[in-house]
Design an enzyme around this catalytic site. Structure first.
Site, PDB file in Angstrom:
ATOM      1  N   CYS A 118       0.831  -1.207   0.000  1.00 24.45           N
ATOM      2  CA  CYS A 118       0.000   0.000   0.000  1.00 24.45           C
ATOM      3  C   CYS A 118       0.865   1.257   0.000  1.00 24.45           C
ATOM      4  O   CYS A 118       0.462   2.292  -0.524  1.00 24.45           O
ATOM      5  CB  CYS A 118      -0.958  -0.004   1.183  1.00 24.45           C
ATOM      6  SG  CYS A 118      -0.150  -0.175   2.800  1.00 24.45           S
ATOM      7  N   HIS A 421      -1.456   1.238   7.530  1.00 20.19           N
ATOM      8  CA  HIS A 421      -1.923   1.177   6.139  1.00 20.19           C
ATOM      9  C   HIS A 421      -1.831   2.564   5.518  1.00 20.19           C
ATOM     10  O   HIS A 421      -2.046   3.578   6.191  1.00 20.19           O
ATOM     11  CB  HIS A 421      -3.371   0.671   6.125  1.00 20.19           C
ATOM     12  CG  HIS A 421      -3.947   0.506   4.753  1.00 20.19           C
ATOM     13  ND1 HIS A 421      -3.383  -0.317   3.805  1.00 20.19           N
ATOM     14  CD2 HIS A 421      -5.035   1.076   4.157  1.00 20.19           C
ATOM     15  CE1 HIS A 421      -4.110  -0.263   2.689  1.00 20.19           C
ATOM     16  NE2 HIS A 421      -5.110   0.587   2.885  1.00 20.19           N
TER      17      HIS A 421
END
Length: 470
Positions: A118, A421
């Site tokens: 990510c 994330h």
């Protein structure tokens, strides 16, 4: 290979009986369990923990690839593709939105997560929405890595051609071309990720990485590769075809200028004054981004409902970066007049502003044993960031040349640099999108300004569009 772990389970099961039998060292070496991606035909070895870079003497890997290609062209696969197309068309209705009363399709394409990638996806989506930078790469001539057997068929990365043939610029170009094509399925950037593994060893493996560190490595390597020429065309010729990039570019990092320094390159003046004799030392440093501290008085965590206390703004961070400060005992300045290290003050001025101003907020700080995250919300403007007061010679700048509008924001969700994330918000043709790996959703400005920014990309304003200022 990694996310669902299906092939990995086969590998682990295959290792169990091997431990119960005595094998010679030679036999032990040939026991490699591999898996192949049915879309890209890339082959991965679990024992080596790397992609396969060659083939067997009998060419077995190539035979499997050709078999998969034949399957793809079979009637069975064609029927499967037809059904998939029907499903995609039905899901398209859920991706329609109204703009000015008319219905239009959501044309943004997501990026598949290849296993904690990510950090890479957020940076790629942000850069893809910086129009001048993105268009430059998309207009470059293509370099196809093909051999005789696969000519005319779908291309895939073959490792047998050697490491000298991998091109970060080419794979970056392909990835940018795949975005904003209107595809309803997420694009898999695995060919780019393979090249990243090859030329940036720090990012090998599937651990979470720092998005800012990745961005700097990516820009630096793109810059270096472009200097060496591309697809037989020299770097100077490429820049000559884009006079708007080269004409005003005075910032060169590690050699000649490229589109990287033309777009992101600025120059800082580092001014150091000896407090003992008053000697002043000036040094000009090129930069591609500015890393800003969040002032210590704002570092206490604020809850959503907490109204007490001052709000930290981007201006506070910029002021902290450029304000005069006294260097501590560990940073004593070597005064050439005093001939020894002395107490001194330091101040930064911006000598040249870039076309795209990249601001990195230092949210991660090392303590004695671990790296902590500063979770403070920093208020930032969507339009009219005025950088004039930080310039060395503001009188030489026009009224609009110091104003910047936000193009993209990278956000880190979670507590640590090695976990959490990354997602990104970016503006495209007047609309804001939220990029969360393979998922792309339309969002609004109110949601964007509430984000706890980690990296901000501001684009130099070209025309008068209001007088909003920071």
């Amino acid at each position: 290979r990694y996310v669902n772990g299906h092939a990995k389970k086969h590998y682990e099961d295959a290792q169990i009986p091997m431990t119960n039998h005595k094998k010679t060292e030679k036999q032990e070496k040939v026991q490699h369990t591999v898996c192949m991606d049915c879309s890209s035909y890339s082959t991965y070895c679990y024992r080596c923990d790397d992609f396969v870079v060659n083939d067997t003497k009998l060419g077995l890997v190539q035979k499997v690839r050709e078999h998969l290609q034949n399957l793809e062209n079979s009637a069975f696969t064609s029927e499967r593709h037809r059904k998939r197309k029907l499903l995609e068309n039905s899901s398209l209705n859920s991706k329609l939105l109204k703009v000015n009363g008319s219905t239009t399709a959501l044309c943004a394409t997501g990026l598949r997560n290849l296993g904690n990638t990510c950090f890479m996806n957020a940076i790629l989506q942000s850069l893809s929405n910086i129009q001048q930078f993105c268009c430059y790469f998309k207009e470059l001539p293509a370099v196809e890595l093909r051999n005789g057997k696969t000519a005319g068929r779908r291309t895939y990365h073959t490792r047998s051609q050697g490491d000298n043939n991998v091109s970060l610029v080419e794979e970056f170009r392909k990835t940018l071309c795949a975005l904003w094509q209107g595809s309803q399925t997420a694009f898999s950037p695995e060919s780019l990720f393979y090249v990243v593994w090859k030329i940036m060893p720090n990012f090998r493996g599937y651990q979470q990485q720092d998005a800012h560190e990745f961005m700097r490595y990516l820009l630096d390597h793109l810059h270096l590769e472009l200097q060496g020429g591309f697809n037989g065309v020299s770097r100077s010729v490429i820049l000559q075809e884009n006079p708007s990039l080269s004409a005003s570019n005075k910032c060169c990092i590690n050699g000649a200028s490229t589109v990287v320094t033309a777009i992101f390159g600025g120059v800082l003046q580092n001014e150091v004054n000896c407090l003992i004799c008053g000697t002043e030392s000036r040094k000009f440093d090129p930069f591609l981004d500015l890393s800003l501290d969040i002032p210590s008085q704002f570092r206490n965590k604020r809850t959503k409902n907490q109204e007490n206390g001052p709000m930290c703004t981007l201006r506070d961070c910029l002021r902290s970066f450029t304000d005069l400060e006294e260097l501590d005992e560990t940073e004593l300045y070597m005064c050439h007049k005093c001939k020894k290290k002395q107490k001194s003050t330091k101040k930064f001025w911006i000598q040249k502003l870039p076309k795209v101003l990249c601001l990195h907020l230092k949210r991660f700080h090392w303590t004695a044993y671990l790296r902590n995250k500063v979770d403070t919300y920093v208020e930032f403007p969507l339009r009219g960031l005025d950088m004039k007061c930080y310039l060395l010679e503001p009188e030489n700048s026009g009224p609009e040349s110091c104003l910047y509008d936000l193009a993209a924001v990278v956000v880190h969700h979670g507590s640590g640099v090695g976990s959490g994330h990354y997602t990104a918000y970016a503006a495209h043709e007047g609309r804001w999108f939220h990029f969360n790996d393979s998922t792309v959703t339309l969002t609004d400005e109110e949601t964007v300004v509430k984000a706890k920014a980690y990296i901000l990309f501001y684009v130099e304003r070209q025309a008068k569009s209001g007088s909003d200022k920071l």
